[in-house]
Design an enzyme around this catalytic site. Structure first.
Site, PDB file in Angstrom:
ATOM      1  N   HIS A 183       1.097  13.098  -0.319  1.00 26.69           N
ATOM      2  CA  HIS A 183      -0.373  12.909  -0.824  1.00 26.69           C
ATOM      3  C   HIS A 183      -1.016  11.710   0.343  1.00 26.69           C
ATOM      4  O   HIS A 183      -2.079  11.877   0.798  1.00 26.69           O
ATOM      5  CB  HIS A 183      -0.544  12.307  -2.225  1.00 26.69           C
ATOM      6  CG  HIS A 183      -1.890  12.313  -2.729  1.00 26.69           C
ATOM      7  ND1 HIS A 183      -2.829  13.566  -2.745  1.00 26.69           N
ATOM      8  CD2 HIS A 183      -2.833  11.348  -3.226  1.00 26.69           C
ATOM      9  CE1 HIS A 183      -3.780  13.103  -3.226  1.00 26.69           C
ATOM     10  NE2 HIS A 183      -4.156  11.760  -3.637  1.00 26.69           N
ATOM     11  N   HIS A 187      10.535  -1.192   7.220  1.00 24.11           N
ATOM     12  CA  HIS A 187       9.183  -1.165   7.502  1.00 24.11           C
ATOM     13  C   HIS A 187       8.764  -2.182   8.291  1.00 24.11           C
ATOM     14  O   HIS A 187       7.749  -2.074   9.211  1.00 24.11           O
ATOM     15  CB  HIS A 187       8.153  -1.218   6.064  1.00 24.11           C
ATOM     16  CG  HIS A 187       6.907  -1.259   6.031  1.00 24.11           C
ATOM     17  ND1 HIS A 187       5.992  -0.478   6.624  1.00 24.11           N
ATOM     18  CD2 HIS A 187       6.057  -2.297   5.459  1.00 24.11           C
ATOM     19  CE1 HIS A 187       4.658  -0.819   6.814  1.00 24.11           C
ATOM     20  NE2 HIS A 187       4.848  -1.825   5.843  1.00 24.11           N
ATOM     21  N   GLU A 241      12.137  -2.244   2.601  1.00 21.46           N
ATOM     22  CA  GLU A 241      11.114  -3.674   2.969  1.00 21.46           C
ATOM     23  C   GLU A 241      11.420  -3.728   4.638  1.00 21.46           C
ATOM     24  O   GLU A 241      10.441  -3.862   5.463  1.00 21.46           O
ATOM     25  CB  GLU A 241      11.251  -4.647   2.143  1.00 21.46           C
ATOM     26  CG  GLU A 241      10.361  -5.845   2.716  1.00 21.46           C
ATOM     27  CD  GLU A 241       8.988  -5.656   2.955  1.00 21.46           C
ATOM     28  OE1 GLU A 241       8.118  -6.465   3.362  1.00 21.46           O
ATOM     29  OE2 GLU A 241       8.341  -4.600   2.523  1.00 21.46           O
ATOM     30  N   HIS A 260      -5.428  -3.342   2.380  1.00 27.34           N
ATOM     31  CA  HIS A 260      -4.296  -3.426   3.330  1.00 27.34           C
ATOM     32  C   HIS A 260      -3.841  -1.754   3.838  1.00 27.34           C
ATOM     33  O   HIS A 260      -3.726  -1.578   5.097  1.00 27.34           O
ATOM     34  CB  HIS A 260      -3.106  -3.942   2.982  1.00 27.34           C
ATOM     35  CG  HIS A 260      -1.925  -3.897   3.590  1.00 27.34           C
ATOM     36  ND1 HIS A 260      -1.791  -4.370   4.847  1.00 27.34           N
ATOM     37  CD2 HIS A 260      -0.785  -3.474   3.180  1.00 27.34           C
ATOM     38  CE1 HIS A 260      -0.205  -4.071   5.421  1.00 27.34           C
ATOM     39  NE2 HIS A 260       0.402  -3.601   4.381  1.00 27.34           N
ATOM     40  N   HIS A 310     -11.572   8.539  -8.820  1.00 25.53           N
ATOM     41  CA  HIS A 310     -11.021   9.010  -8.045  1.00 25.53           C
ATOM     42  C   HIS A 310     -11.118  10.322  -7.796  1.00 25.53           C
ATOM     43  O   HIS A 310     -11.159  11.231  -6.614  1.00 25.53           O
ATOM     44  CB  HIS A 310      -9.597   8.480  -7.902  1.00 25.53           C
ATOM     45  CG  HIS A 310      -8.758   9.033  -6.620  1.00 25.53           C
ATOM     46  ND1 HIS A 310      -9.241   8.886  -5.358  1.00 25.53           N
ATOM     47  CD2 HIS A 310      -7.547   9.737  -6.537  1.00 25.53           C
ATOM     48  CE1 HIS A 310      -8.336   9.506  -4.644  1.00 25.53           C
ATOM     49  NE2 HIS A 310      -7.442   9.920  -5.358  1.00 25.53           N
TER      50      HIS A 310
END
Length: 309
Positions: free
Chosen positions: A283, A61, A58, A123, A217
């Site tokens: 992906h 990032h 975290e 986001h 999707h």
């Protein structure tokens, strides 16, 4: 500041933006989003957190996101000052900065206060736009340096309005597909469909709960593949006067094909934690590249539609 320096600044900004996007994907897939508690920008009250895998993921990032913000600010200032003749590059730099700030703000809010899956999917979408803007800035700067300062005064056979509109529709639709995919992830619906290409062994499964989200999707992704296949075909075979469009069309088709295969890999590795993380990251990163290519292609067909290179 020379054009070569601007080029390397745009390259660096794009690379760091890519790493920030990758870091966000790792945070999401490893569930590390709250490993620093509900604090931002500190982590458990410290500038440098105690070492745990989750907190380091975290915090790393956050560092890359902060660096991306600083570089996007430097790019915006540099291009507005030293690339006055290139309105497109200045717009790319401002878009990069704008969406880095927006996605960073949404990320901070997600830490301080829990957000819905729909908001968290946005986001991801804004992060994607920030990366696509940085990629367009890098590609546009590279093209300008290779062709010369006055390349936009050269003329070629303009692209047709039909091809231009198809490119714009495909780029816009790809963003919708990305949003749906991000929504699948943030609602933890990945397991809604077992098997691929069938969903739970059926062409049309019972559309309830996570199954309906995942199936939607898949259908959206199938339509996107068809659109990109048509776009790539037209770009390669009908626009021989525009080598750049042919290259972008081929890249879009290849990226989309790899995206489809990575989606299948996500399904088949869903219950293998070590393999799943790599399939899921591939992906996400492939769709980021695809969206960036489509966005740049959208700008180029608009410019070429005005008989400009």
């Amino acid at each position: 500041m020379t054009m070569n320096q601007l080029k390397w600044l745009s390259y660096t900004t794009c690379l760091i933006m890519f790493l920030a996007l990758l870091g966000g994907a790792i945070v999401t897939k490893t569930g590390s989003g709250l490993e620093c508690g509900n604090e931002w920008p500190l982590c458990h009250g410290k500038l440098v957190p105690a070492y745990t895998l989750g907190s380091m993921i975290e915090y790393t990032h956050r560092l890359f996101s902060g660096l991306a913000g600083l570089l996007s600010l430097a790019s915006a200032v540099a291009f507005w000052r030293y690339a006055r003749k290139r309105r497109d590059l200045r717009v790319y730099s401002v878009l990069t900065l704008l969406f880095v700030v927006v996605q960073a703000g949404m990320g901070a809010l997600a830490v301080v206060k829990s957000q819905s899956a729909a908001v968290m999917a946005l986001h991801m979408g804004f992060s994607l736009i920030a990366f696509a803007s940085a990629l367009m800035l890098a590609l546009g700067t590279k093209r300008m340096q290779e062709a010369g300062e006055h390349d936009n005064r050269l003329t070629r056979v303009p692209v047709s309005p039909a091809f231009r509109n198809l490119t714009w529709i495909t780029a816009l639709y790809s963003y919708i597909v990305v949003y749906i995919g991000a929504y699948v992830s943030h609602t933890s619906s990945q397991g809604g469909c077992t098997g691929w290409p069938l969903c739970n062994g059926e062409w049309i499964p019972e559309l309830s709960g996570g199954v309906g989200i995942v199936f939607m999707h898949r259908i959206a992704a199938l339509l996107l593949f068809v659109l990109i296949a048509v776009l790539g075909h037209l770009a390669f075979w009908k626009h021989k006067d525009h080598p750049e469009l042919r290259t972008l069309g081929v890249c879009a088709v290849l990226l989309c094909l790899m995206q489809v295969l990575s989606g299948a890999a996500v399904v088949y590795t869903l219950y293998n934690e070590q393999l799943y993380i790599f399939a899921a990251l591939a992906h996400i990163l492939l769709i980021a590249g695809l969206f960036g290519v489509l966005c740049y292609m959208s700008v180029r067909v608009w410019q070429l539609g005005r008989s400009e290179q």
